[in-house]
Design a protein around this motif. Structure first.
Motif, PDB file in Angstrom:
ATOM      1  N   ALA A 147       3.992 -17.609 -11.043  1.00  0.00           N
ATOM      2  CA  ALA A 147       5.331 -17.060 -11.262  1.00  0.00           C
ATOM      3  C   ALA A 147       6.289 -17.633 -10.222  1.00  0.00           C
ATOM      4  O   ALA A 147       5.871 -18.110  -9.167  1.00  0.00           O
ATOM      5  CB  ALA A 147       5.308 -15.539 -11.188  1.00  0.00           C
ATOM      6  N   ARG A 148       7.589 -17.552 -10.540  1.00  0.00           N
ATOM      7  CA  ARG A 148       8.638 -18.061  -9.654  1.00  0.00           C
ATOM      8  C   ARG A 148       9.757 -17.026  -9.535  1.00  0.00           C
ATOM      9  O   ARG A 148      10.034 -16.301 -10.483  1.00  0.00           O
ATOM     10  CB  ARG A 148       9.238 -19.333 -10.228  1.00  0.00           C
ATOM     11  CG  ARG A 148       8.369 -20.557 -10.142  1.00  0.00           C
ATOM     12  CD  ARG A 148       9.102 -21.719 -10.855  1.00  0.00           C
ATOM     13  NE  ARG A 148       8.712 -23.046 -10.509  1.00  0.00           N
ATOM     14  CZ  ARG A 148       7.536 -23.593 -10.751  1.00  0.00           C
ATOM     15  NH1 ARG A 148       6.598 -22.897 -11.313  1.00  0.00           N
ATOM     16  NH2 ARG A 148       7.284 -24.847 -10.426  1.00  0.00           N
ATOM     17  N   GLY A 149      10.404 -17.012  -8.361  1.00  0.00           N
ATOM     18  CA  GLY A 149      11.588 -16.195  -8.156  1.00  0.00           C
ATOM     19  C   GLY A 149      11.380 -14.728  -8.462  1.00  0.00           C
ATOM     20  O   GLY A 149      10.395 -14.117  -8.051  1.00  0.00           O
ATOM     21  N   ALA A 150      12.322 -14.155  -9.216  1.00  0.00           N
ATOM     22  CA  ALA A 150      12.262 -12.724  -9.548  1.00  0.00           C
ATOM     23  C   ALA A 150      11.008 -12.387 -10.346  1.00  0.00           C
ATOM     24  O   ALA A 150      10.470 -11.293 -10.209  1.00  0.00           O
ATOM     25  CB  ALA A 150      13.520 -12.313 -10.323  1.00  0.00           C
ATOM     26  N   ASP A 151      10.522 -13.338 -11.170  1.00  0.00           N
ATOM     27  CA  ASP A 151       9.281 -13.086 -11.918  1.00  0.00           C
ATOM     28  C   ASP A 151       8.099 -12.917 -10.972  1.00  0.00           C
ATOM     29  O   ASP A 151       7.208 -12.114 -11.229  1.00  0.00           O
ATOM     30  CB  ASP A 151       8.982 -14.229 -12.888  1.00  0.00           C
ATOM     31  CG  ASP A 151       9.858 -14.193 -14.129  1.00  0.00           C
ATOM     32  OD1 ASP A 151      10.426 -13.119 -14.432  1.00  0.00           O
ATOM     33  OD2 ASP A 151       9.975 -15.240 -14.795  1.00  0.00           O
ATOM     34  N   ALA A 152       8.083 -13.667  -9.880  1.00  0.00           N
ATOM     35  CA  ALA A 152       6.996 -13.545  -8.903  1.00  0.00           C
ATOM     36  C   ALA A 152       7.024 -12.169  -8.249  1.00  0.00           C
ATOM     37  O   ALA A 152       5.977 -11.547  -8.044  1.00  0.00           O
ATOM     38  CB  ALA A 152       7.100 -14.645  -7.848  1.00  0.00           C
ATOM     39  N   ASP A 163       0.812  -1.220   0.000  1.00  0.00           N
ATOM     40  CA  ASP A 163       0.000   0.000   0.000  1.00  0.00           C
ATOM     41  C   ASP A 163       0.843   1.266   0.000  1.00  0.00           C
ATOM     42  O   ASP A 163       0.447   2.274  -0.576  1.00  0.00           O
ATOM     43  CB  ASP A 163      -0.956  -0.001   1.193  1.00  0.00           C
ATOM     44  CG  ASP A 163      -1.985  -1.115   1.086  1.00  0.00           C
ATOM     45  OD1 ASP A 163      -2.246  -1.590  -0.037  1.00  0.00           O
ATOM     46  OD2 ASP A 163      -2.511  -1.525   2.132  1.00  0.00           O
ATOM     47  N   GLU A 164       2.014   1.209   0.623  1.00  0.00           N
ATOM     48  CA  GLU A 164       2.914   2.372   0.632  1.00  0.00           C
ATOM     49  C   GLU A 164       3.848   2.360  -0.568  1.00  0.00           C
ATOM     50  O   GLU A 164       4.636   3.295  -0.741  1.00  0.00           O
ATOM     51  CB  GLU A 164       3.708   2.393   1.937  1.00  0.00           C
ATOM     52  CG  GLU A 164       2.812   2.659   3.138  1.00  0.00           C
ATOM     53  CD  GLU A 164       3.548   2.613   4.471  1.00  0.00           C
ATOM     54  OE1 GLU A 164       4.762   2.294   4.486  1.00  0.00           O
ATOM     55  OE2 GLU A 164       2.894   2.890   5.489  1.00  0.00           O
ATOM     56  N   ARG A 165       3.796   1.302  -1.356  1.00  0.00           N
ATOM     57  CA  ARG A 165       4.596   1.149  -2.568  1.00  0.00           C
ATOM     58  C   ARG A 165       6.090   1.321  -2.295  1.00  0.00           C
ATOM     59  O   ARG A 165       6.788   2.026  -3.010  1.00  0.00           O
ATOM     60  CB  ARG A 165       4.113   2.110  -3.651  1.00  0.00           C
ATOM     61  CG  ARG A 165       2.680   1.815  -4.040  1.00  0.00           C
ATOM     62  CD  ARG A 165       2.023   2.926  -4.793  1.00  0.00           C
ATOM     63  NE  ARG A 165       0.633   2.591  -5.025  1.00  0.00           N
ATOM     64  CZ  ARG A 165       0.162   2.160  -6.188  1.00  0.00           C
ATOM     65  NH1 ARG A 165       0.941   2.013  -7.215  1.00  0.00           N
ATOM     66  NH2 ARG A 165      -1.118   1.871  -6.296  1.00  0.00           N
ATOM     67  N   ARG A 166       6.531   0.643  -1.261  1.00  0.00           N
ATOM     68  CA  ARG A 166       7.951   0.693  -0.887  1.00  0.00           C
ATOM     69  C   ARG A 166       8.690  -0.449  -1.576  1.00  0.00           C
ATOM     70  O   ARG A 166       9.008  -1.453  -0.959  1.00  0.00           O
ATOM     71  CB  ARG A 166       8.097   0.614   0.630  1.00  0.00           C
ATOM     72  CG  ARG A 166       7.641   1.889   1.314  1.00  0.00           C
ATOM     73  CD  ARG A 166       7.900   1.870   2.799  1.00  0.00           C
ATOM     74  NE  ARG A 166       6.895   1.054   3.453  1.00  0.00           N
ATOM     75  CZ  ARG A 166       7.128   0.202   4.445  1.00  0.00           C
ATOM     76  NH1 ARG A 166       8.339   0.035   4.909  1.00  0.00           N
ATOM     77  NH2 ARG A 166       6.152  -0.494   4.983  1.00  0.00           N
ATOM     78  N   PHE A 167       8.944  -0.288  -2.864  1.00  0.00           N
ATOM     79  CA  PHE A 167       9.597  -1.317  -3.659  1.00  0.00           C
ATOM     80  C   PHE A 167      11.034  -0.949  -3.979  1.00  0.00           C
ATOM     81  O   PHE A 167      11.473  -1.072  -5.117  1.00  0.00           O
ATOM     82  CB  PHE A 167       8.817  -1.571  -4.953  1.00  0.00           C
ATOM     83  CG  PHE A 167       7.402  -2.010  -4.738  1.00  0.00           C
ATOM     84  CD1 PHE A 167       7.102  -3.044  -3.881  1.00  0.00           C
ATOM     85  CD2 PHE A 167       6.359  -1.374  -5.390  1.00  0.00           C
ATOM     86  CE1 PHE A 167       5.793  -3.458  -3.674  1.00  0.00           C
ATOM     87  CE2 PHE A 167       5.050  -1.777  -5.212  1.00  0.00           C
ATOM     88  CZ  PHE A 167       4.769  -2.822  -4.344  1.00  0.00           C
ATOM     89  N   GLY A 168      11.758  -0.513  -2.980  1.00  0.00           N
ATOM     90  CA  GLY A 168      13.161  -0.172  -3.184  1.00  0.00           C
ATOM     91  C   GLY A 168      14.002  -1.399  -3.458  1.00  0.00           C
ATOM     92  O   GLY A 168      13.529  -2.540  -3.417  1.00  0.00           O
ATOM     93  N   GLU A 222       4.836  -6.389  -8.051  1.00  0.00           N
ATOM     94  CA  GLU A 222       5.052  -4.970  -8.330  1.00  0.00           C
ATOM     95  C   GLU A 222       4.166  -4.486  -9.480  1.00  0.00           C
ATOM     96  O   GLU A 222       3.581  -3.404  -9.402  1.00  0.00           O
ATOM     97  CB  GLU A 222       6.522  -4.718  -8.650  1.00  0.00           C
ATOM     98  CG  GLU A 222       7.438  -4.927  -7.465  1.00  0.00           C
ATOM     99  CD  GLU A 222       8.913  -4.888  -7.836  1.00  0.00           C
ATOM    100  OE1 GLU A 222       9.249  -4.893  -9.050  1.00  0.00           O
ATOM    101  OE2 GLU A 222       9.736  -4.862  -6.910  1.00  0.00           O
ATOM    102  N   GLU A 223       4.074  -5.280 -10.557  1.00  0.00           N
ATOM    103  CA  GLU A 223       3.243  -4.902 -11.700  1.00  0.00           C
ATOM    104  C   GLU A 223       1.776  -4.832 -11.309  1.00  0.00           C
ATOM    105  O   GLU A 223       1.057  -3.930 -11.750  1.00  0.00           O
ATOM    106  CB  GLU A 223       3.421  -5.909 -12.843  1.00  0.00           C
ATOM    107  CG  GLU A 223       4.743  -5.786 -13.565  1.00  0.00           C
ATOM    108  CD  GLU A 223       4.911  -6.861 -14.643  1.00  0.00           C
ATOM    109  OE1 GLU A 223       3.930  -7.563 -14.982  1.00  0.00           O
ATOM    110  OE2 GLU A 223       6.037  -7.006 -15.138  1.00  0.00           O
ATOM    111  N   ALA A 224       1.313  -5.783 -10.514  1.00  0.00           N
ATOM    112  CA  ALA A 224      -0.095  -5.794 -10.105  1.00  0.00           C
ATOM    113  C   ALA A 224      -0.438  -4.527  -9.332  1.00  0.00           C
ATOM    114  O   ALA A 224      -1.464  -3.879  -9.600  1.00  0.00           O
ATOM    115  CB  ALA A 224      -0.395  -7.034  -9.270  1.00  0.00           C
ATOM    116  N   ILE A 225       0.396  -4.123  -8.397  1.00  0.00           N
ATOM    117  CA  ILE A 225       0.142  -2.917  -7.607  1.00  0.00           C
ATOM    118  C   ILE A 225       0.237  -1.673  -8.497  1.00  0.00           C
ATOM    119  O   ILE A 225      -0.535  -0.726  -8.352  1.00  0.00           O
ATOM    120  CB  ILE A 225       1.114  -2.828  -6.417  1.00  0.00           C
ATOM    121  CG1 ILE A 225       0.862  -3.979  -5.446  1.00  0.00           C
ATOM    122  CG2 ILE A 225       1.013  -1.480  -5.710  1.00  0.00           C
ATOM    123  CD1 ILE A 225      -0.543  -4.029  -4.881  1.00  0.00           C
ATOM    124  N   GLY A 226       1.165  -1.685  -9.445  1.00  0.00           N
ATOM    125  CA  GLY A 226       1.351  -0.545 -10.338  1.00  0.00           C
ATOM    126  C   GLY A 226       0.184  -0.297 -11.279  1.00  0.00           C
ATOM    127  O   GLY A 226       0.112   0.755 -11.912  1.00  0.00           O
TER     128      GLY A 226
END
Length: 174
Positions: free
Chosen positions: A55-60, A29-34, A65-69
């Motif tokens: 999805a697996r690993g980095a793709d997951a 919710d705070e979009r803290r994807f650093g 991130e994409e879903a929230i974006g």
């Protein structure tokens, strides 16, 4: 005692898992994807099953991130975190309910035209497996299932809708 929680489940582990779930939703919710944000919540071999697919690993992590974006804002509320494990276990199963409110982007509303609703709301059920690592409990498998929805989901590019097509049955899948 509820059959979902073993009588031998360590209360501290339950607290740590519930806190991890709450922290994960707050981060969304705070979009803290650093840089490295996912290491606070997931193992490197994370597997996810969501309405967007598998999805697996980095793709997951990218999928999250994409879903929230795809939204201007979100609010995730989790409840009823149940943890099942034997005392001292290095892996636990957990489940929780979530109420997820998503505010559509202006571009989504414009693309849908006059009368488009601003909200997409989901009542969901999560299942997860967590592994105890040197950094504490981390999610290594997570599945979310929509129990109900109101409003329209976000607009998805065709490549997003087809990218995560492989099924993953659950925590034991490789």
């Amino acid at each position: 005692m509820d059959e979902m929680m073993s009588s031998t489940t360590n209360a501290r582990d339950h607290f740590e898992v519930a806190t991890l779930v709450s922290g994960f939703f707050r981060t969304l919710d705070e979009r803290r994807f650093g840089e490295g944000w996912a290491r606070a919540y997931f193992t490197d071999d994370l597997r996810t099953t969501t309405p967007l697919g598998v999805a697996r690993g980095a793709d997951a992590v990218r999928q999250v991130e994409e879903a929230i974006g795809r939204f201007a804002a979100t609010l995730h509320i989790s409840s009823d975190v149940l943890v099942r494990a034997e005392r001292g276990a290095r892996t636990v199963r957990a489940s929780w309910n979530a109420h997820m409110t998503h505010v559509h982007l202006d571009s989504t509303l414009q693309a849908r035209g006059e009368g488009a609703g601003p909200l997409f709301t989901v009542g969901g059920a999560y299942e997860a497996e967590l592994r105890h690592t040197d950094r504490g409990w981390r999610i290594n498998w997570m599945s979310v299932r929509a129990v109900w929805t109101t409003g329209e989901p976000p607009l998805l590019p065709e490549e997003t809708a087809t990218r995560f097509a492989e099924p993953v049955d659950g925590p034991a899948a490789n």
